[in-house]
Design a protein around this motif. Structure first.
Motif, PDB file in Angstrom:
ATOM      1  N   VAL A 187      10.357   6.745  -5.851  1.00 43.57           N
ATOM      2  CA  VAL A 187      10.441   7.427  -4.551  1.00 43.57           C
ATOM      3  C   VAL A 187      12.004   7.905  -4.157  1.00 43.57           C
ATOM      4  O   VAL A 187      12.470   8.834  -3.838  1.00 43.57           O
ATOM      5  CB  VAL A 187       9.764   6.762  -3.332  1.00 43.57           C
ATOM      6  CG1 VAL A 187      10.212   7.327  -2.098  1.00 43.57           C
ATOM      7  CG2 VAL A 187       8.517   6.617  -3.640  1.00 43.57           C
ATOM      8  N   HIS A 188      12.687   6.784  -4.525  1.00 49.03           N
ATOM      9  CA  HIS A 188      14.370   6.929  -4.628  1.00 49.03           C
ATOM     10  C   HIS A 188      14.692   7.970  -5.169  1.00 49.03           C
ATOM     11  O   HIS A 188      15.641   9.071  -4.990  1.00 49.03           O
ATOM     12  CB  HIS A 188      15.007   5.828  -5.074  1.00 49.03           C
ATOM     13  CG  HIS A 188      15.396   4.641  -4.031  1.00 49.03           C
ATOM     14  ND1 HIS A 188      14.210   3.637  -3.801  1.00 49.03           N
ATOM     15  CD2 HIS A 188      16.506   4.180  -3.349  1.00 49.03           C
ATOM     16  CE1 HIS A 188      14.856   2.717  -2.897  1.00 49.03           C
ATOM     17  NE2 HIS A 188      16.109   3.112  -2.619  1.00 49.03           N
ATOM     18  N   ARG A 189      14.168   8.365  -6.475  1.00 49.26           N
ATOM     19  CA  ARG A 189      14.487   9.492  -7.412  1.00 49.26           C
ATOM     20  C   ARG A 189      14.175  10.652  -6.648  1.00 49.26           C
ATOM     21  O   ARG A 189      15.131  11.665  -6.851  1.00 49.26           O
ATOM     22  CB  ARG A 189      13.838   9.234  -8.750  1.00 49.26           C
ATOM     23  CG  ARG A 189      14.534   7.966  -9.642  1.00 49.26           C
ATOM     24  CD  ARG A 189      13.939   7.966 -10.956  1.00 49.26           C
ATOM     25  NE  ARG A 189      14.407   6.734 -11.560  1.00 49.26           N
ATOM     26  CZ  ARG A 189      15.716   6.417 -11.939  1.00 49.26           C
ATOM     27  NH1 ARG A 189      16.589   7.120 -11.646  1.00 49.26           N
ATOM     28  NH2 ARG A 189      15.984   4.891 -12.459  1.00 49.26           N
ATOM     29  N   VAL A 190      12.929  10.812  -6.251  1.00 47.70           N
ATOM     30  CA  VAL A 190      12.781  12.181  -5.496  1.00 47.70           C
ATOM     31  C   VAL A 190      13.592  12.592  -4.479  1.00 47.70           C
ATOM     32  O   VAL A 190      14.303  13.649  -4.243  1.00 47.70           O
ATOM     33  CB  VAL A 190      11.259  12.111  -5.053  1.00 47.70           C
ATOM     34  CG1 VAL A 190      10.887  13.356  -3.945  1.00 47.70           C
ATOM     35  CG2 VAL A 190      10.315  11.777  -6.139  1.00 47.70           C
ATOM     36  N   LEU A 191      13.960  11.443  -3.491  1.00 48.05           N
ATOM     37  CA  LEU A 191      14.838  11.868  -2.530  1.00 48.05           C
ATOM     38  C   LEU A 191      16.190  11.765  -2.791  1.00 48.05           C
ATOM     39  O   LEU A 191      16.826  12.785  -2.277  1.00 48.05           O
ATOM     40  CB  LEU A 191      14.867  10.438  -1.615  1.00 48.05           C
ATOM     41  CG  LEU A 191      13.116  10.329  -0.708  1.00 48.05           C
ATOM     42  CD1 LEU A 191      13.258   9.053  -0.050  1.00 48.05           C
ATOM     43  CD2 LEU A 191      12.926  11.617   0.033  1.00 48.05           C
ATOM     44  N   CYS A 192      16.873  11.305  -3.742  1.00 45.85           N
ATOM     45  CA  CYS A 192      18.229  11.178  -4.095  1.00 45.85           C
ATOM     46  C   CYS A 192      18.451  12.389  -4.953  1.00 45.85           C
ATOM     47  O   CYS A 192      19.550  12.833  -4.618  1.00 45.85           O
ATOM     48  CB  CYS A 192      18.412   9.842  -5.012  1.00 45.85           C
ATOM     49  SG  CYS A 192      18.809   8.345  -3.886  1.00 45.85           S
ATOM     50  N   ARG A 193      17.653  12.920  -5.815  1.00 52.59           N
ATOM     51  CA  ARG A 193      17.800  14.133  -6.503  1.00 52.59           C
ATOM     52  C   ARG A 193      17.625  15.506  -5.515  1.00 52.59           C
ATOM     53  O   ARG A 193      18.394  16.447  -6.190  1.00 52.59           O
ATOM     54  CB  ARG A 193      16.798  14.275  -7.524  1.00 52.59           C
ATOM     55  CG  ARG A 193      16.853  13.333  -8.820  1.00 52.59           C
ATOM     56  CD  ARG A 193      15.973  13.260  -9.787  1.00 52.59           C
ATOM     57  NE  ARG A 193      16.248  12.387 -10.900  1.00 52.59           N
ATOM     58  CZ  ARG A 193      15.225  11.898 -11.622  1.00 52.59           C
ATOM     59  NH1 ARG A 193      14.120  12.451 -11.692  1.00 52.59           N
ATOM     60  NH2 ARG A 193      15.507  11.072 -12.626  1.00 52.59           N
ATOM     61  N   ASP A 230      10.815   2.158  -1.907  1.00 54.54           N
ATOM     62  CA  ASP A 230       9.727   1.975  -3.044  1.00 54.54           C
ATOM     63  C   ASP A 230       9.140   0.736  -2.843  1.00 54.54           C
ATOM     64  O   ASP A 230       9.624  -0.154  -2.239  1.00 54.54           O
ATOM     65  CB  ASP A 230      10.557   2.047  -4.346  1.00 54.54           C
ATOM     66  CG  ASP A 230      11.020   3.658  -4.788  1.00 54.54           C
ATOM     67  OD1 ASP A 230       9.822   3.947  -5.315  1.00 54.54           O
ATOM     68  OD2 ASP A 230      11.983   4.028  -4.789  1.00 54.54           O
ATOM     69  N   ARG A 231       8.179   0.413  -3.797  1.00 50.83           N
ATOM     70  CA  ARG A 231       7.355  -0.639  -3.789  1.00 50.83           C
ATOM     71  C   ARG A 231       8.426  -2.012  -4.435  1.00 50.83           C
ATOM     72  O   ARG A 231       8.984  -1.732  -5.397  1.00 50.83           O
ATOM     73  CB  ARG A 231       6.245  -0.656  -4.606  1.00 50.83           C
ATOM     74  CG  ARG A 231       5.349  -1.842  -4.972  1.00 50.83           C
ATOM     75  CD  ARG A 231       4.181  -1.425  -5.832  1.00 50.83           C
ATOM     76  NE  ARG A 231       3.203  -2.684  -6.196  1.00 50.83           N
ATOM     77  CZ  ARG A 231       3.328  -3.705  -6.788  1.00 50.83           C
ATOM     78  NH1 ARG A 231       4.214  -3.626  -7.750  1.00 50.83           N
ATOM     79  NH2 ARG A 231       2.455  -4.783  -6.729  1.00 50.83           N
ATOM     80  N   THR A 234       0.849  -1.079   0.055  1.00 48.80           N
ATOM     81  CA  THR A 234      -0.177   0.057  -0.043  1.00 48.80           C
ATOM     82  C   THR A 234       0.965   1.152   0.001  1.00 48.80           C
ATOM     83  O   THR A 234       1.785   1.316   0.673  1.00 48.80           O
ATOM     84  CB  THR A 234      -0.865  -0.070   1.219  1.00 48.80           C
ATOM     85  OG1 THR A 234      -1.670  -1.248   1.206  1.00 48.80           O
ATOM     86  CG2 THR A 234      -1.663   1.214   1.264  1.00 48.80           C
ATOM     87  N   PRO A 235       0.445   2.271  -1.023  1.00 50.92           N
ATOM     88  CA  PRO A 235       1.359   3.409  -0.872  1.00 50.92           C
ATOM     89  C   PRO A 235       0.867   4.234   0.552  1.00 50.92           C
ATOM     90  O   PRO A 235      -0.320   4.224   0.826  1.00 50.92           O
ATOM     91  CB  PRO A 235       0.847   4.268  -1.895  1.00 50.92           C
ATOM     92  CG  PRO A 235      -0.090   3.416  -2.807  1.00 50.92           C
ATOM     93  CD  PRO A 235      -0.326   2.114  -1.876  1.00 50.92           C
ATOM     94  N   ILE A 236       1.940   4.947   1.060  1.00 48.16           N
ATOM     95  CA  ILE A 236       1.679   5.468   2.238  1.00 48.16           C
ATOM     96  C   ILE A 236       1.566   7.218   1.901  1.00 48.16           C
ATOM     97  O   ILE A 236       2.827   7.834   1.260  1.00 48.16           O
ATOM     98  CB  ILE A 236       3.071   5.492   3.315  1.00 48.16           C
ATOM     99  CG1 ILE A 236       3.052   4.014   3.673  1.00 48.16           C
ATOM    100  CG2 ILE A 236       2.706   6.508   4.648  1.00 48.16           C
ATOM    101  CD1 ILE A 236       4.510   3.654   4.439  1.00 48.16           C
ATOM    102  N   GLY A 237       0.594   7.606   1.935  1.00 46.15           N
ATOM    103  CA  GLY A 237       0.106   9.082   1.623  1.00 46.15           C
ATOM    104  C   GLY A 237       0.538  10.062   2.611  1.00 46.15           C
ATOM    105  O   GLY A 237       0.864   9.839   3.750  1.00 46.15           O
ATOM    106  N   PRO A 238       0.547  11.414   2.034  1.00 48.58           N
ATOM    107  CA  PRO A 238       1.205  12.397   2.980  1.00 48.58           C
ATOM    108  C   PRO A 238       0.355  12.772   4.001  1.00 48.58           C
ATOM    109  O   PRO A 238       0.844  13.416   5.046  1.00 48.58           O
ATOM    110  CB  PRO A 238       1.211  13.527   1.951  1.00 48.58           C
ATOM    111  CG  PRO A 238       0.436  13.213   0.966  1.00 48.58           C
ATOM    112  CD  PRO A 238       0.319  11.840   0.623  1.00 48.58           C
ATOM    113  N   ASP A 239      -0.687  12.264   4.278  1.00 46.81           N
ATOM    114  CA  ASP A 239      -1.662  12.414   5.412  1.00 46.81           C
ATOM    115  C   ASP A 239      -1.284  11.849   6.570  1.00 46.81           C
ATOM    116  O   ASP A 239      -1.443  12.315   7.848  1.00 46.81           O
ATOM    117  CB  ASP A 239      -3.226  12.041   5.121  1.00 46.81           C
ATOM    118  CG  ASP A 239      -3.378  10.536   4.807  1.00 46.81           C
ATOM    119  OD1 ASP A 239      -2.527  10.074   3.490  1.00 46.81           O
ATOM    120  OD2 ASP A 239      -3.838   9.810   5.314  1.00 46.81           O
ATOM    121  N   LEU A 240      -0.257  11.128   6.489  1.00 44.41           N
ATOM    122  CA  LEU A 240       0.342  10.234   7.553  1.00 44.41           C
ATOM    123  C   LEU A 240       1.592  11.170   8.171  1.00 44.41           C
ATOM    124  O   LEU A 240       1.800  10.687   9.133  1.00 44.41           O
ATOM    125  CB  LEU A 240       0.566   8.560   7.515  1.00 44.41           C
ATOM    126  CG  LEU A 240      -0.838   8.032   7.190  1.00 44.41           C
ATOM    127  CD1 LEU A 240      -0.317   6.412   7.167  1.00 44.41           C
ATOM    128  CD2 LEU A 240      -1.744   7.928   8.411  1.00 44.41           C
TER     129      LEU A 240
END
Length: 227
Positions: free
Chosen positions: A166-172, A152-153, A90-96
């Motif tokens: 997700v790796h790409r967002v964080l690593c960049r 990531d999944r 399950t993707p973890i949303g920003p609401d958490l």
């Protein structure tokens, strides 16, 4: 209680779980005290073995390697995100996302999946959604660690929907990524009690590396209660 040190690391042992396709792990005697007068282990492992951190270089040759990052990127006050109880993959949303995020803060994502370490369904962990990673970066956080195999999944065996979004967002953004942590339930309890939490994720000093194992440790202090 005062100060408590909490080990957030899985032990490195022969045959331990690895990300699909990564080098298998072997820790076997090279020398023994009985035969050679000393005990020495021979180690065979990948840079992403066990509890480890990824450098931005993991995703892009132009991004910083592990030893090019400041040591401050591997330690700091911790905030724990409670993402337990979600269904598999399950993707973890920003609401958490919890409050208190900002530059210098280490975000620990507690999925509860460390309880499945060594089981086949450890690969079926929840993971931050891309928009969650973007919100983390926008908040100024540059150190993110999760008690699961990946941020990531991880696709099921044989599936072809592999993604490192997700790796790409964080690593960049120059972020450090920690994976395969354990013991985050204890930190959630401490956070709920208002204790101050600091975490260290210092890697082995591998020159030019994309990642390295760490001894992840949290310092919980109930004498420095947060308000």
């Amino acid at each position: 209680m005062g100060v408590e040190l909490v080990d957030l690391s899985v032990p490195i042992v022969t045959g331990m779980p690895v990300y699909p396709g990564d080098p298998e792990v072997a820790a076997v005697p090279a020398l023994t005290a009985a035969e050679s007068g000393v005990n020495v282990l021979r180690l065979h492992l990948g840079s992403h073995t066990g509890t480890h951190v990824d450098a931005p270089f993991h995703l892009d040759d132009t991004l910083p390697r592990l030893d090019e990052l400041p040591l401050t990127r591997f330690t700091g006050p911790a905030v724990v995100m409670d993402a337990r109880g979600l269904p598999p993959r399950t993707p973890i949303g920003p609401d958490l996302l919890p409050g208190g995020l900002g530059p210098g803060v280490v975000l620990l994502v507690a999925t509860g999946w460390s309880a499945k370490w060594g089981a086949d369904d450890y690969l079926a962990h929840p993971y931050p959604a891309v928009e969650t990673a973007e919100a983390i970066v926008a908040a100024g956080v540059r150190t993110v660690a999760v008690d699961a195999l990946s941020v990531d999944r991880t696709p099921p065996p044989g599936a072809d929907d592999f993604s490192l979004a997700v790796h790409r967002v964080l690593c960049r953004a120059g972020a450090v990524i920690g994976e395969n942590l354990t013991g985050l339930d204890r930190l959630l309890d401490a956070q709920d009690a208002g204790c101050a939490i600091e975490v260290s994720l210092f890697p082995i000093a591998l020159a030019g590396a994309d990642a390295a194992p760490v001894r992840a440790v949290a310092r919980v202090d109930d004498r420095a209660v947060l308000v």
